[in-house]
Each structure stands twice: as C-alpha cells, then as structure tokens.
Write an enzyme that holds these catalytic residues in place. Structure first.
Site, PDB file in Angstrom:
ATOM      1  N   SER A  33       0.796  -1.226   0.000  1.00 42.69           N
ATOM      2  CA  SER A  33       0.000   0.000   0.000  1.00 42.69           C
ATOM      3  C   SER A  33       0.828   1.276   0.000  1.00 42.69           C
ATOM      4  O   SER A  33       0.351   2.326  -0.439  1.00 42.69           O
ATOM      5  CB  SER A  33      -0.933   0.016   1.212  1.00 42.69           C
ATOM      6  OG  SER A  33      -0.192  -0.062   2.424  1.00 42.69           O
ATOM      7  N   GLU A 237      -5.375   9.614  11.998  1.00 39.96           N
ATOM      8  CA  GLU A 237      -3.976   9.513  12.426  1.00 39.96           C
ATOM      9  C   GLU A 237      -3.416   8.237  11.815  1.00 39.96           C
ATOM     10  O   GLU A 237      -3.735   7.140  12.258  1.00 39.96           O
ATOM     11  CB  GLU A 237      -3.862   9.454  13.952  1.00 39.96           C
ATOM     12  CG  GLU A 237      -4.256  10.727  14.668  1.00 39.96           C
ATOM     13  CD  GLU A 237      -4.111  10.600  16.184  1.00 39.96           C
ATOM     14  OE1 GLU A 237      -3.566   9.573  16.652  1.00 39.96           O
ATOM     15  OE2 GLU A 237      -4.552  11.523  16.886  1.00 39.96           O
ATOM     16  N   HIS A 241       0.735   5.427   5.794  1.00 36.49           N
ATOM     17  CA  HIS A 241       0.380   5.808   4.427  1.00 36.49           C
ATOM     18  C   HIS A 241       0.593   7.295   4.175  1.00 36.49           C
ATOM     19  O   HIS A 241       0.497   8.111   5.088  1.00 36.49           O
ATOM     20  CB  HIS A 241      -1.065   5.410   4.152  1.00 36.49           C
ATOM     21  CG  HIS A 241      -1.293   3.937   4.301  1.00 36.49           C
ATOM     22  ND1 HIS A 241      -2.006   3.398   5.346  1.00 36.49           N
ATOM     23  CD2 HIS A 241      -0.850   2.899   3.556  1.00 36.49           C
ATOM     24  CE1 HIS A 241      -2.024   2.087   5.227  1.00 36.49           C
ATOM     25  NE2 HIS A 241      -1.322   1.757   4.153  1.00 36.49           N
TER      26      HIS A 241
END
Length: 332
Positions: A33, A237, A241
């Site tokens: 990701s 939060e 990422h």
C-alpha cells in the site's frame, strides 16, 4: 528494378527498427500500500509513492503500477498478481520490487521470514524478470512514522495507523524508531547475491522523517484534523500511508536515488514545481488552480501529465513554463 525493391525493403526495415527502438520503457511496480495506486475521487487524500512516480519521468518512461494494499511477497505470488506482470515484461523493461510491510504480519496467507521464505520470493522476482529480458530493482520498505517511546512490535503496524484523530500523542519522542527489523536486510542481501540494483528506500525515508521531526513529519502522512478535508470528517492519524504531499516528496527523493543506483534511468528523470493530473497522479488535479497558486516573479515549471484542459489564464508577473506530456492536451 530488383535494386530499387531491395533499397525500398532496406528503408522500410530501417524505419521499423528505428520505431521499435523508440518504444517507451515500462517500469512495472510491485509492492504494498505504500507504493500502490489509490482512489482519488471525492477529495480523497491518500497516495502511494508509486502512484505519483510517472510525474518524475519523461514520456520515454511508462510507469505501470501493480502494487496493491495489504499484499506481501507471498500473497502477491499466490494471488497470481506476479504472473500478470511477468506476462507483460518486454526486454529492456524494469521491475521495481518493494515488499516487507505485510511480510511481517503473522497471518499465514501473508507471512514470510527474512533469511528464508522472504529472500526466496525476492529471488524469484529477480530471476523471472531477467528471464523475460527485464531489469529488476530491489527496494526495502519505506519507514513508518514511529516516534513512539514504546514502539509496537514489527508485526503490528495497525497501532500506528487508521485511527480517528485523537490529538497530540504524549508518548512521542524526538528519535524515529525502526519497526521493520530484519525485513530491511533481505532486499539488500538478495540484491548482493543476485547482483541486482538496490535502492535503500528505508534510509531515504528515515532521513527525511527524522530531519522533519515528530511534528512536521505528520504532513507526509494521513494526519488530518476533524473537518480539515471533506473525505475525512472525523480526521485520521495514520503513520504508514502517505498524503498527496508526502507521496510527492518521497517519490522526488526516491527517483533521485533510483537514478544513482540505476544510471541508465537518470536521463529520463525530471523535477517540476507542480504536476497536474486528472487521474490523481499529480499534486494538482486542476491546471488553472496550479497556475493560480504559482508564486509571482518566480520561475515555475508545471508538468501537465494527464487531462484535457483549456489554456490557463496566466497573470502578468508569473513566470510559468508548461510542459505538456503526450497523455495530456491543451485547448487553445
């Protein structure tokens, strides 16, 4: 007549050879990701660094990003995602390989061990890329923003992300703490044994985050206060990422390190002040807005990466240079 036909044949072959030699080079990206493409509709703010990488290359390079959220080197292979990439590789193409975040996870469908199964999967990527005439490049994991004094175990980064905004943390210090452990070593070791190019993405991003410190580094990530952006009304939060800003800063640093480790790609690297893409791959999704926010009196380079746009209104006093890619169009 025969001489004329032979000459014409030679000319045609020459033209075909020249046109084939100008085929864009594809950079395939495989990973998790932190590298992946993300939805960009509805003011969504999350980006993988691979999603924005195209904006740092000329049109001679095509970035084909196959990275997917939540994937490890194991699950990427088991789900058939790697075979899809292998089938597309042409001689001279590159494959950028970055796993580790999810190989650390304990679930059997994702977990690998550094030194054995993780190394074996990385070696498979390298070997099979070369079998197709491609050029593999290994990356280790980018850092997590972890300034916590009591850091979580390296298989539990959920403690560092995907929380509704709660405010400032009282447990943070001034020193970035590693959470990847030996998973950082496997890409380096496999690169050495296979004589493959290696990009130390962990060091690049560690140095960036440490230089910014615990407060300013939040801007790199999905840290948003309630109401700060429409897509996250309760805030977020997330220390793993990247935000739009963070993905562009990281990609900008990594592309320079890529050029150092893979010199053949250096001539294709470009840096711009603003990158416009209606596919979410720039730091602006509207050309006129990018022009409007450019400073007065300062030379500003804007890369128009994707989209069809009316020629922007450029106020007097703004020194703007537009660089339009072959994937975009300006309407006079």
């Amino acid at each position: 007549m025969r001489k004329t036909f032979a000459l014409l044949t030679a000319v045609v072959l020459c033209v075909l050879m020249m046109s084939s030699s100008r085929r864009p080079i594809t950079i395939f990206m495989i990973g998790d990701s932190t590298m992946a493409n993300k939805p960009y509709d509805g003011d969504k703010q999350e980006r993988g660094w691979g999603m924005v990488l195209q904006g740092f290359f000329t049109d001679d390079i095509v970035v084909d990003n196959h990275a997917v959220n939540g994937r490890s080197s194991k699950s990427f292979i088991d789900e058939g995602r790697w075979q899809v990439v292998v089938d597309k590789i042409m001689p001279g193409d590159y494959v950028f390989i970055q796993f580790g975040h999810n190989d650390e996870k304990p679930k059997a469908d994702r977990h690998t061990d550094p030194g054995t199964t993780f190394d074996a999967n990385l070696t498979k990527f390298v070997t099979e890329t070369r079998q197709k005439g491609g050029i593999p490049v290994l990356f280790n994991s980018v850092v997590r923003r972890n300034f916590m004094k009591n850091a979580p175990e390296n298989d539990d980064d959920e403690k560092l992300r995907d929380k509704v905004f709660t405010g400032e943390s009282s447990t943070e210090g001034d020193v970035l703490v590693d959470t990847h452990g030996d998973y950082l070593l496997s890409p380096r070791n496999v690169a050495a044994t296979t004589r493959c190019a290696f990009v130390d993405a962990n060091k690049v991003t560690h140095d960036l985050e440490q230089s910014l410190g615990p407060e300013a580094s939040k801007r790199l990530h999905m840290w948003f206060r309630p109401g700060e952006t429409p897509s996250l009304p309760k805030g977020r939060e997330d220390n793993t990422h990247y935000s739009i800003y963070g993905a562009h800063v990281v990609a900008s640093l990594l592309v320079d390190e890529i050029a150092r480790q893979v010199p053949a790609l250096k001539k294709y690297v470009r840096h711009y002040d603003y990158i416009v893409s209606d596919k979410g791959q720039g730091n602006y999704m509207d050309l006129q807005k990018a022009v409007d926010e450019a400073p007065m009196g300062k030379k500003t380079k804007i890369r128009v990466l994707h989209g069809e746009w009316s020629y922007p209104v450029i106020p007097r006093g703004k020194k703007i240079k537009l660089d339009v890619s072959s994937h975009a169009k300006l309407l006079k």
